[in-house]
Design a protein around this motif. Structure first.
Motif, mmCIF file in Angstrom:
data_model
loop_
_atom_site.group_PDB
_atom_site.id
_atom_site.type_symbol
_atom_site.label_atom_id
_atom_site.label_comp_id
_atom_site.label_asym_id
_atom_site.label_seq_id
_atom_site.Cartn_x
_atom_site.Cartn_y
_atom_site.Cartn_z
ATOM 1 N N GLU A 28 54.997 192.762 -94.494
ATOM 2 C CA GLU A 28 54.301 193.949 -94.000
ATOM 3 C C GLU A 28 53.065 194.236 -94.854
ATOM 4 N N LYS A 29 53.181 193.967 -96.157
ATOM 5 C CA LYS A 29 52.040 194.173 -97.059
ATOM 6 C C LYS A 29 50.887 193.256 -96.688
ATOM 7 N N LEU A 30 51.203 192.038 -96.270
ATOM 8 C CA LEU A 30 50.156 191.114 -95.859
ATOM 9 C C LEU A 30 49.377 191.682 -94.686
ATOM 10 N N GLY A 31 50.104 192.241 -93.714
ATOM 11 C CA GLY A 31 49.457 192.832 -92.550
ATOM 12 C C GLY A 31 48.574 194.003 -92.926
ATOM 13 N N ARG A 32 49.076 194.846 -93.843
ATOM 14 C CA ARG A 32 48.280 195.998 -94.295
ATOM 15 C C ARG A 32 47.031 195.533 -95.035
ATOM 16 N N ASP A 33 47.171 194.485 -95.842
ATOM 17 C CA ASP A 33 46.024 193.951 -96.577
ATOM 18 C C ASP A 33 44.927 193.478 -95.630
ATOM 19 N N GLU A 34 45.332 192.879 -94.495
ATOM 20 C CA GLU A 34 44.338 192.402 -93.530
ATOM 21 C C GLU A 34 43.512 193.573 -92.998
ATOM 22 N N GLU A 35 44.173 194.726 -92.766
ATOM 23 C CA GLU A 35 43.458 195.908 -92.299
ATOM 24 C C GLU A 35 42.492 196.406 -93.363
ATOM 25 N N VAL A 36 42.924 196.379 -94.619
ATOM 26 C CA VAL A 36 42.060 196.796 -95.731
ATOM 27 C C VAL A 36 40.840 195.889 -95.810
ATOM 28 N N HIS A 37 41.051 194.579 -95.589
ATOM 29 C CA HIS A 37 39.939 193.622 -95.609
ATOM 30 C C HIS A 37 38.878 194.032 -94.587
ATOM 31 N N GLU A 38 39.323 194.363 -93.382
ATOM 32 C CA GLU A 38 38.383 194.733 -92.331
ATOM 33 C C GLU A 38 37.558 195.939 -92.753
ATOM 34 N N GLN A 39 38.225 196.959 -93.317
ATOM 35 C CA GLN A 39 37.522 198.166 -93.728
ATOM 36 C C GLN A 39 36.522 197.866 -94.841
ATOM 37 N N LYS A 40 36.902 197.005 -95.761
ATOM 38 C CA LYS A 40 35.978 196.611 -96.832
ATOM 39 C C LYS A 40 34.759 195.911 -96.252
ATOM 40 N N LEU A 41 35.018 195.039 -95.289
ATOM 41 C CA LEU A 41 33.937 194.226 -94.736
ATOM 42 C C LEU A 41 32.968 195.043 -93.895
ATOM 43 N N ILE A 42 33.451 196.109 -93.270
ATOM 44 C CA ILE A 42 32.581 196.937 -92.432
ATOM 45 C C ILE A 42 31.418 197.491 -93.239
ATOM 46 N N GLY A 43 31.719 197.950 -94.456
ATOM 47 C CA GLY A 43 30.664 198.524 -95.289
ATOM 48 C C GLY A 43 30.126 197.567 -96.330
ATOM 49 N N LEU A 44 30.457 196.304 -96.174
ATOM 50 C CA LEU A 44 30.118 195.333 -97.208
ATOM 51 C C LEU A 44 28.653 194.933 -97.228
ATOM 52 N N ILE A 45 28.119 194.641 -96.057
ATOM 53 C CA ILE A 45 26.852 193.915 -96.013
ATOM 54 C C ILE A 45 25.646 194.831 -95.821
ATOM 55 N N ASN A 46 24.634 194.568 -96.559
ATOM 56 C CA ASN A 46 23.336 195.211 -96.370
ATOM 57 C C ASN A 46 22.299 194.089 -96.319
ATOM 58 N N GLU A 47 22.158 193.493 -95.145
ATOM 59 C CA GLU A 47 21.259 192.341 -95.040
ATOM 60 C C GLU A 47 20.091 192.633 -94.118
ATOM 61 N N GLU A 48 19.020 191.939 -94.381
ATOM 62 C CA GLU A 48 17.769 192.202 -93.683
ATOM 63 C C GLU A 48 17.887 192.018 -92.182
ATOM 64 N N LYS A 49 18.680 191.024 -91.754
ATOM 65 C CA LYS A 49 18.804 190.742 -90.329
ATOM 66 C C LYS A 49 19.258 191.979 -89.553
ATOM 67 N N LEU A 50 20.208 192.745 -90.147
ATOM 68 C CA LEU A 50 20.713 193.932 -89.459
ATOM 69 C C LEU A 50 19.809 195.137 -89.699
ATOM 70 N N GLU A 51 19.169 195.197 -90.856
ATOM 71 C CA GLU A 51 18.286 196.315 -91.165
ATOM 72 C C GLU A 51 17.134 196.380 -90.167
ATOM 73 N N TYR A 52 16.684 195.203 -89.724
ATOM 74 C CA TYR A 52 15.570 195.153 -88.786
ATOM 75 C C TYR A 52 16.025 194.885 -87.349
ATOM 76 N N MET A 53 17.331 195.070 -87.105
ATOM 77 C CA MET A 53 17.859 194.834 -85.763
ATOM 78 C C MET A 53 17.187 195.744 -84.737
ATOM 79 N N GLY A 54 16.878 196.973 -85.130
ATOM 80 C CA GLY A 54 16.222 197.897 -84.206
ATOM 81 C C GLY A 54 14.883 197.370 -83.739
ATOM 82 N N SER A 55 14.152 196.717 -84.631
ATOM 83 C CA SER A 55 12.851 196.147 -84.267
ATOM 84 C C SER A 55 13.016 194.984 -83.292
#
Length: 291
Positions: free
Chosen positions: A110-137
């Motif tokens: 069960e801990k493994l399953g919970r860890d996978e959810e934590v991974h997703e949450q970490k990854l959501i706020g993980l990246i600050n890359e130019e490709k997405l910063e200029y996605m609006g353009s």
């Protein structure tokens, strides 16, 4: 405790997934420049490896990683950006929590399953890359090019009825419109206080997105003499661009692909249909035939 026969196939599947993911995250950590991103990716890689070891205790087997997945996600990150590769990998993974819930006799899973959810949450706020910063353009350039240019080419098709002339007229119109859009994006970004985007880069992203779209949509009229066949192929090209871009955007931003795709496709094709009819009407009323 070694797993029973009913559980072993599921555990082996996740065992391969964990060791594969561990290697992917470790490789991605070596291509990111941001130190915090690198630290998080290496931490997740270590956790995935620990999950593999837990599962191995239950299956009693070593499992080789999926080399194709490692190759796939590494190069997706290189070409399309880290966020897209990670989000796609998370999206394609089987739901570990749901599967492990079938086996309450293995509570540590069960801990493994919970860890996978934590991974997703970490990854959501993980990246600050130019490709997405200029996605609006990029969105601005693509949306405007697809809506405006499919309409313009549809109108030219009936008004001019000459494939080379349509291609020439469309190219001139498209390049002028791309430069205009890039200039507008530059001024718009420059006037927005507190915006982290660089005006020149925003303009370049907008202009390049517009020009690539123009080239793709004009190409059928360069290689095909029958204007109606060229028009049909142009609309297929437009639909393909809409589908590819919106799939990328939906995965990277975690939004609905279907909603965005239908909205953009309906808008582009509606404008193209109206412009086609306007071209026909003007040709009929003026009696001008450029064929």
């Amino acid at each position: 405790m070694k797993a029973d026969k009913n559980a072993i196939s599921d555990f082996l599947f996740f065992q391969e997934d964990e060791i594969t993911s561990s290697i992917v995250y470790a490789k991605l950590a070596h291509i990111v420049k941001d130190s915090e991103n690198k630290k998080t990716l290496l931490q997740i890689a270590a956790e995935e490896k620990a999950h593999y070891e837990i599962l191995k205790r239950h299956t009693g087997k070593e499992v080789a990683p999926n080399r194709w997945r490692i190759f796939k996600y590494y190069w997706l990150a290189r070409i399309l950006g880290l966020t897209f590769a990670i989000k796609l990998m998370e999206k394609e993974e089987r739901d570990a929590q749901e599967v492990y819930a079938r086996y309450p006799e293995y509570p540590e899973l069960e801990k493994l399953g919970r860890d996978e959810e934590v991974h997703e949450q970490k990854l959501i706020g993980l990246i600050n890359e130019e490709k997405l910063e200029y996605m609006g353009s990029v969105v601005l350039g693509l949306n405007d090019a697809l809506v405006e240019f499919t309409g313009a080419l549809a109108g030219f098709t009936l008004a001019l009825s000459n494939a080379p002339l349509i291609a020439l007229t469309g190219s001139i119109t498209g390049i002028a419109a791309a430069l205009s859009m890039a200039s507008s994006e530059y001024l718009s970004t420059k006037s927005e206080e507190g915006d982290s985007k660089h005006p020149v880069k925003a303009a370049v992203y907008t202009g390049i997105a517009y020009i690539i779209t123009v080239v793709a949509l004009v190409a059928p009229f360069i290689f095909i003499e029958n204007v109606l066949v060229a028009l049909g192929l142009m609309l297929v090209m437009a639909l393909t661009i809409i589908a590819l871009f919106n799939y990328y955007y939906a995965v990277a931003r975690g939004e609905s692909f279907k909603k965005r795709f239908l909205e953009m496709a309906i808008l582009s094709f509606t404008v193209a249909g109206i412009s086609f009819l306007i071209g026909y009407a003007l040709k009929t009323l003026t009696g001008i035939d450029a064929a």
